[in-house]
Scaffold this motif. Structure first.
Motif, PDB file in Angstrom:
ATOM      1  N   UNK A 209     -23.865 -12.891  51.199  1.00  0.00           N
ATOM      2  CA  UNK A 209     -25.128 -13.167  51.877  1.00  0.00           C
ATOM      3  C   UNK A 209     -26.199 -13.437  50.829  1.00  0.00           C
ATOM      4  N   UNK A 210     -27.202 -14.182  51.216  1.00  0.00           N
ATOM      5  CA  UNK A 210     -28.298 -14.464  50.300  1.00  0.00           C
ATOM      6  C   UNK A 210     -29.617 -14.382  51.053  1.00  0.00           C
ATOM      7  N   UNK A 211     -30.633 -13.931  50.366  1.00  0.00           N
ATOM      8  CA  UNK A 211     -31.944 -13.767  51.010  1.00  0.00           C
ATOM      9  C   UNK A 211     -33.042 -13.758  49.961  1.00  0.00           C
ATOM     10  N   UNK A 212     -34.250 -14.109  50.404  1.00  0.00           N
ATOM     11  CA  UNK A 212     -35.412 -13.983  49.527  1.00  0.00           C
ATOM     12  C   UNK A 212     -36.319 -12.842  49.979  1.00  0.00           C
ATOM     13  N   UNK A 213     -35.840 -12.012  50.888  1.00  0.00           N
ATOM     14  CA  UNK A 213     -36.610 -10.837  51.320  1.00  0.00           C
ATOM     15  C   UNK A 213     -36.640  -9.828  50.166  1.00  0.00           C
ATOM     16  N   UNK A 214     -37.811  -9.378  49.737  1.00  0.00           N
ATOM     17  CA  UNK A 214     -37.897  -8.427  48.619  1.00  0.00           C
ATOM     18  C   UNK A 214     -37.195  -7.103  48.931  1.00  0.00           C
TER      19      UNK A 214
ATOM     20  N   UNK B  52     -25.846 -10.522  48.264  1.00  0.00           N
ATOM     21  CA  UNK B  52     -25.213  -9.292  48.735  1.00  0.00           C
ATOM     22  C   UNK B  52     -23.751  -9.605  49.031  1.00  0.00           C
ATOM     23  N   UNK B  53     -22.855  -8.915  48.341  1.00  0.00           N
ATOM     24  CA  UNK B  53     -21.434  -9.259  48.356  1.00  0.00           C
ATOM     25  C   UNK B  53     -20.591  -8.162  48.983  1.00  0.00           C
ATOM     26  N   UNK B  54     -19.498  -8.604  49.618  1.00  0.00           N
ATOM     27  CA  UNK B  54     -18.575  -7.637  50.208  1.00  0.00           C
ATOM     28  C   UNK B  54     -17.205  -8.286  50.392  1.00  0.00           C
ATOM     29  N   UNK B  55     -16.168  -7.469  50.352  1.00  0.00           N
ATOM     30  CA  UNK B  55     -14.828  -7.920  50.708  1.00  0.00           C
ATOM     31  C   UNK B  55     -14.355  -7.085  51.891  1.00  0.00           C
TER      32      UNK B  55
ATOM     33  N   UNK C 229     -30.142  -3.644  50.903  1.00  0.00           N
ATOM     34  CA  UNK C 229     -28.963  -4.479  51.155  1.00  0.00           C
ATOM     35  C   UNK C 229     -28.266  -4.126  52.463  1.00  0.00           C
ATOM     36  N   UNK C 230     -28.313  -2.867  52.870  1.00  0.00           N
ATOM     37  CA  UNK C 230     -27.678  -2.463  54.129  1.00  0.00           C
ATOM     38  C   UNK C 230     -28.392  -3.079  55.334  1.00  0.00           C
ATOM     39  N   UNK C 231     -29.711  -3.135  55.271  1.00  0.00           N
ATOM     40  CA  UNK C 231     -30.484  -3.733  56.366  1.00  0.00           C
ATOM     41  C   UNK C 231     -30.227  -5.242  56.425  1.00  0.00           C
ATOM     42  N   UNK C 232     -30.213  -5.895  55.271  1.00  0.00           N
ATOM     43  CA  UNK C 232     -29.939  -7.343  55.223  1.00  0.00           C
ATOM     44  C   UNK C 232     -28.569  -7.634  55.822  1.00  0.00           C
ATOM     45  N   UNK C 233     -27.587  -6.843  55.444  1.00  0.00           N
ATOM     46  CA  UNK C 233     -26.220  -7.028  55.948  1.00  0.00           C
ATOM     47  C   UNK C 233     -26.167  -6.808  57.462  1.00  0.00           C
ATOM     48  N   UNK C 234     -26.830  -5.776  57.923  1.00  0.00           N
ATOM     49  CA  UNK C 234     -26.820  -5.457  59.359  1.00  0.00           C
ATOM     50  C   UNK C 234     -27.482  -6.556  60.181  1.00  0.00           C
ATOM     51  N   UNK C 235     -28.606  -7.089  59.676  1.00  0.00           N
ATOM     52  CA  UNK C 235     -29.296  -8.143  60.418  1.00  0.00           C
ATOM     53  C   UNK C 235     -28.457  -9.420  60.468  1.00  0.00           C
ATOM     54  N   UNK C 236     -27.745  -9.733  59.401  1.00  0.00           N
ATOM     55  CA  UNK C 236     -26.896 -10.926  59.442  1.00  0.00           C
ATOM     56  C   UNK C 236     -25.749 -10.722  60.432  1.00  0.00           C
TER      57      UNK C 236
END
Length: 210
Positions: free
Chosen positions: A161-166, A70-73, A172-179
């Motif tokens: 960000x990187x993850x193995x969560x399906x 998951x990428x962002x600038x 991607x928004x939830x993954x980003x928020x949790x990080x």
């Protein structure tokens, strides 16, 4: 497991917590959310698995070998990095002016020693990849390698960000928020250690200390 009927856990941590060996050792019931380093990002860019155009203010996502990236600038962070780099260059130029003034006033002063001191400062400021020093008639000059600077700054404000969560479990928004929630954890630890309890360093290298 018994009290809350938990079947799967996702650990969130920074890059230091999740080297490749650590990820590989996790059981199937534990997933991870973490980030990768700039060096790892550059490797993925060099191998064409990532494209620089994917780093945008909006979140972008790709999947490589069943691992999600998951990428962002962050444009604000990018501006901060650019300003910080400019400040470092200004500090170096001021130091060069001081050295040149000293060399001009002291004929027996060795320019090589002045250059060595400046190179050490450049290393500490972490701008050595695009700064070049030359001497001519006992005058030290600073040159900026624009090509190297452009290469160094192309990932300013970018992170991955990187993850193995399906995907079906978390977008991607939830993954980003949790990080990003890690900031609250870090702030809590900082407050606990510095403001309230003033805990001394605890070293966990031995089993009895752990």
């Amino acid at each position: 497991k018994k009290e809350f009927m938990i079947k799967k856990v996702t650990l969130v941590g920074d890059r230091a917590m999740f080297p490749k060996s650590q990820k590989d050792d996790l059981p199937e019931t534990i997933s991870y959310i973490t980030a990768i380093s700039k060096r790892q990002i550059k490797t993925l860019l060099d191998t064409k698995q990532l494209q620089l155009s994917l780093f945008d203010e909006d979140l972008q996502e790709i999947e490589i070998d069943r691992v999600r990236y998951i990428l962002r600038c962050n444009s604000i962070r990018k501006q901060e990095i650019v300003a910080n780099r400019s400040n470092k260059i200004e500090l170096l130029e001021e130091k060069i002016s001081e050295k040149n003034k000293y060399l001009g006033e002291h004929e027996k002063a060795n320019p090589d020693i002045a250059v060595r001191d400046l190179k050490n400062r450049i290393e500490k400021l972490n701008i050595n990849k695009f700064i070049e020093l030359t001497t001519e008639n006992r005058i030290i000059k600073c040159t900026i390698n624009q090509e190297a600077l452009e290469k160094e700054s192309q990932l300013d404000g970018c992170y991955c960000l990187t993850t193995d969560v399906p995907k079906e479990e978390a977008d991607k928004d939830i993954i980003h928020a949790r990080y990003k929630d890690l900031a609250m954890v870090e702030r809590a630890f900082r407050t606990m250690k510095q403001s309230h309890l003033e805990i001394r360093p605890v070293y966990l290298r031995r089993e009895d200390r752990t």
